[in-house]
Design an enzyme around this catalytic site. Structure first.
Site, short mmCIF file in Angstrom:
data_model
loop_
_atom_site.label_atom_id
_atom_site.label_comp_id
_atom_site.label_asym_id
_atom_site.label_seq_id
_atom_site.Cartn_x
_atom_site.Cartn_y
_atom_site.Cartn_z
N CYS A 194 0.82 -1.22 0.00
CA CYS A 194 0.00 0.00 0.00
C CYS A 194 0.85 1.26 0.00
O CYS A 194 0.67 2.15 -0.83
CB CYS A 194 -0.93 -0.01 1.21
SG CYS A 194 -1.81 1.55 1.44
N CYS A 199 -1.64 1.86 -2.83
CA CYS A 199 -2.63 2.92 -2.59
C CYS A 199 -2.04 4.33 -2.57
O CYS A 199 -2.60 5.25 -3.18
CB CYS A 199 -3.33 2.68 -1.26
SG CYS A 199 -3.76 0.98 -0.91
N LYS A 202 -0.46 5.50 -5.95
CA LYS A 202 -1.57 5.51 -6.91
C LYS A 202 -2.48 6.72 -6.71
O LYS A 202 -2.85 7.42 -7.66
CB LYS A 202 -2.36 4.20 -6.76
CG LYS A 202 -3.60 4.03 -7.63
CD LYS A 202 -4.85 4.56 -6.98
CE LYS A 202 -5.18 3.93 -5.67
NZ LYS A 202 -5.61 2.53 -5.73
N TYR A 349 -8.85 -3.49 -11.63
CA TYR A 349 -8.89 -2.10 -11.15
C TYR A 349 -7.50 -1.49 -11.16
O TYR A 349 -7.34 -0.29 -11.41
CB TYR A 349 -9.55 -2.02 -9.77
CG TYR A 349 -8.73 -2.52 -8.61
CD1 TYR A 349 -7.91 -1.66 -7.90
CD2 TYR A 349 -8.79 -3.85 -8.21
CE1 TYR A 349 -7.16 -2.11 -6.84
CE2 TYR A 349 -8.05 -4.30 -7.14
CZ TYR A 349 -7.23 -3.43 -6.46
OH TYR A 349 -6.48 -3.89 -5.40
N GLU A 353 -6.87 1.90 -13.15
CA GLU A 353 -6.40 3.06 -12.39
C GLU A 353 -5.11 3.61 -12.99
O GLU A 353 -4.96 4.84 -13.16
CB GLU A 353 -6.20 2.68 -10.93
CG GLU A 353 -7.48 2.48 -10.15
CD GLU A 353 -7.24 2.04 -8.72
OE1 GLU A 353 -8.13 2.28 -7.87
OE2 GLU A 353 -6.17 1.45 -8.43
N HIS A 613 -26.71 20.09 0.79
CA HIS A 613 -26.89 20.68 -0.54
C HIS A 613 -25.94 21.86 -0.76
O HIS A 613 -25.72 22.64 0.16
CB HIS A 613 -28.34 21.16 -0.68
CG HIS A 613 -28.70 21.61 -2.06
ND1 HIS A 613 -28.81 20.75 -3.12
CD2 HIS A 613 -28.94 22.85 -2.54
CE1 HIS A 613 -29.14 21.43 -4.21
NE2 HIS A 613 -29.22 22.71 -3.88
N GLU A 618 -25.69 13.81 -1.79
CA GLU A 618 -27.12 13.93 -1.53
C GLU A 618 -27.96 13.27 -2.61
O GLU A 618 -29.16 13.06 -2.42
CB GLU A 618 -27.52 15.40 -1.38
CG GLU A 618 -27.53 16.18 -2.69
CD GLU A 618 -28.16 17.57 -2.55
OE1 GLU A 618 -29.15 17.70 -1.81
OE2 GLU A 618 -27.63 18.50 -3.18
#
Length: 638
Positions: A194, A199, A202, A349, A353, A613, A618
């Protein structure tokens, strides 16, 4: 042996109780289960497997048929069955025969079965007992005489988390970590995949792509960087900015400097937590001894009462002539040259990515796809990601594999030949076709631990392997989601069970994740496809919506881009089975919904929540259009 019981519906639990006729514990467990089956005939059915003698029972369970091992291997979570030697032996199955191919859950012996029955009959919303981690005794005791209470193999996220947690609970702990160079020669420091090649780099390079795209197609329309002359030339109508050149060297250097800072921090953390750090490669000699080798080739041994295997995985190499010419995710973040024109092999993925951020910083990118994008994820969302990436300029070669790589005659370029006969030249070929457990040289045969031949990963129940004092967490555990937070949580839970008296298991259900493709994808729970397969078309309702994120709304080049969200809902209970989101800041959006999913939220809980909002999150709170209605799912204004 006799079998009894009528056919059961799909909702009926079928519990199998096996034992020998004269065993009082067998008769007691069978009697209680039989009574419940009479009280709840539509919910529970008993199938008895009664043997005439203890010897016949043990021949079936242990020696001849060895049914307990068949149950242990039938499904992840049943390994406890391999050590069960008493009567009765109880399990749940999908059918009356109760064969290993039908096993769904191992229950246990008499006491375990009575506990299960109490939970089944209790007045609660769930008929299943609250899960506890039922561990096989591993022989650990004070004064054991070994060098360490816990030896951790692997200094990645799971191993480091477990080591520090165990040390905080008073255990004497060491971490053995040694990074074997990738086939291309890349090396890195403490912290695992990672931090070094996953991660962290990336996400930073993904952010570089977002900044690059924003500078070109968003910033000018917000008036950022626009000169007076451009205002006059554009006659009040803003335009995209082609932008300047991107410096790979600058990006790579800054990312690697950040990583080196994290490597140092992890070493300090271990020292401050009184965990011994050994920069050595280890392999098992026996169930309490590891042979170590340092970078100079010097060998030694370390002994332990308990061992945790947390070595993670490595990229699966291309299996074709010239496959060694490809780099992998172990190499791409530290390439000492500009990637140039890139071919990404695979539709995982990781591949998408990398393709996304490389295209985002201006590189020419092609993706070779054998079958479908993002296997295992929601199909509709995966297809929308593909459409977005094509619109961004990523090229896809579909239905092909790479048959051969070779150096071209034009310098350092690589010629790739595909299964359809096409060929093309690239500066970099990135292999991202999957990952394999890094177990080949651990000496697992010496401790009677077998790996899955498909991925070289280790099976476990509650992170405990078939050798009770050896445990496993993270990417190297078979069936475990390959996610850093999963490894961290599992490592901490395990340490608390081993040294803190906890019985709490790691919960691998409803784990959020985000795919950092150019159109980010956040998800938790069932995909639409999996929900339909498990619950049937009549049991699932899907609420969906497409929308334009407000921050994209004044950028003309974003006109073809849309966000998307959907909720997969159990039609009978209104419980949310899965949530899916495509749009900006997907990880931030999905994290809170992950908590709601853990708490068993219903669709009404989601839509009755007052949204913030104007945000993209939302959009979930305003879902109203179902797929079954056939109505347009495009969102309107406020």
């Amino acid at each position: 042996m006799t079998n009894a019981g009528a056919a059961a519906s799909a909702a009926t639990k079928i519990i199998h109780v096996a034992g020998y006729k004269s065993c009082g514990f067998y008769r007691r467990a069978a009697s209680v289960v039989a009574s419940l089956s009479l009280l709840f005939p539509n919910k529970l059915q008993i199938v008895e497997h009664e043997f005439a003698s203890r010897d016949e029972y043990r021949e079936w369970l242990i020696h001849g048929t060895n049914f307990r091992n068949a149950v242990a291997n039938a499904k992840r979570g049943n390994l406890r069955a391999s050590n069960h030697a008493s009567s009765p032996f109880c399990w749940l199955a999908d059918g009356k025969s109760g064969g290993s191919e039908e096993v769904t859950e191992f229950i246990g012996g008499c006491d375990d079965t009575l506990d299960w029955c109490r939970a089944f009959a209790s007045p609660s919303s769930s008929t299943a007992p609250k899960e506890e981690a039922r561990m096989v005794p591993d022989g650990h005791a004070p004064g054991h005489g070994y060098d360490y209470d816990l030896l951790v193999l692997g200094g990645g996220s799971g191993g480091l988390a477990a080591s520090k947690e165990a040390a905080s609970l008073g255990a004497k702990v060491a971490v053995l970590d040694f990074v074997k160079p990738s086939p291309a020669g890349s090396k890195w420091g403490l912290g695992g995949t990672c931090v070094n090649v996953g991660c962290i780099p990336k996400k930073l390079m993904h952010n570089a792509a977002l900044l690059s795209e924003g500078a070109k197609v968003d910033a000018p329309h917000y008036g950022i960087g626009v000169t007076k002359k451009q205002e006059e030339d554009w006659m009040g109508m803003s335009q995209d900015d082609e932008g300047g050149e991107h410096s790979w060297e600058m990006l790579k250097t800054n990312v690697q400097n950040h990583i080196r800072g994290l490597n140092f921090k992890y070493r300090v953390d271990l020292r401050e937590n009184e965990v011994t750090y050994l920069n050595q490669l280890g392999s098992f000699v026996d169930a309490h001894t590891i042979e170590t080798v340092d970078k100079k080739g010097k060998k030694g041994t370390v002994t332990f009462s308990r061992c945790l295997v947390a070595v993670g995985g490595r990229p699966t190499p291309l299996d074709c002539p010239g496959g060694e010419l490809a780099v992998s995710s172990d190499d791409v973040f530290s390439l000492d040259r500009d990637p140039g024109r890139v071919l990404c092999a695979g539709a995982s993925y990781i591949s998408l990515e990398c393709a996304g951020f490389l295209r985002g910083i201006g590189r020419d990118v092609t993706v070779a796809v054998r079958s479908i994008l993002l296997r295992g994820f929601d199909r509709e969302c995966a297809d929308l990601i593909g459409e977005h990436m094509r619109a961004e300029g990523v090229k896809f070669k579909e239905g092909v594999t790479i048959k051969k790589l070779e150096k071209s005659g034009s310098g350092d370029r690589i010629r790739a030949t595909f299964s359809n006969g096409d060929s093309d030249e690239f500066d970099t070929v990135l292999a991202a076709i999957g990952r394999t457990g890094d177990t080949a040289k651990l000496g697992l045969d010496n401790v009677n631990i077998a790996v899955n031949p498909k991925n070289a990963k280790i099976a476990a129940e509650f992170e405990q392997t078939s050798t009770p004092n050896i445990y496993v967490v993270g990417d190297v555990m078979d069936g475990c989601p390959e996610l850093t937070p999963v490894a961290i949580h599992a490592g901490r839970h395990l340490a608390r069970r081993l040294f803190g008296g906890s019985t709490s298991p790691m919960d691998y259900r409803n784990v959020c994740t985000t795919v950092f493709t150019p159109l980010e994808y956040g998800t938790v729970g069932y995909s639409e496809d999996d929900a339909l397969e498990e619950f049937g078309k009549d049991g699932v309702e899907v609420y969906h919506k497409s929308f334009v994120p407000l921050e994209w709304s004044i950028s003309p080049s974003r006109g073809a881009h849309r966000g998307f969200c959907k909720a997969v809902v159990d039609r009978h209970t209104n419980k949310v089975l899965g949530l899916h989101y495509l749009g900006p800041n997907a990880g931030e959006v999905m994290q809170g919904f992950g908590t709601a999913m853990k708490l068993g939220c219903t669709f009404d809980d989601v839509v009755e929540t007052v949204g913030i909002h104007p945000t993209t999150a939302e959009e979930f709170t305003t879902l109203s259009v179902t797929k079954s209605s056939g109505m347009d799912a495009a969102a309107g204004g406020c």
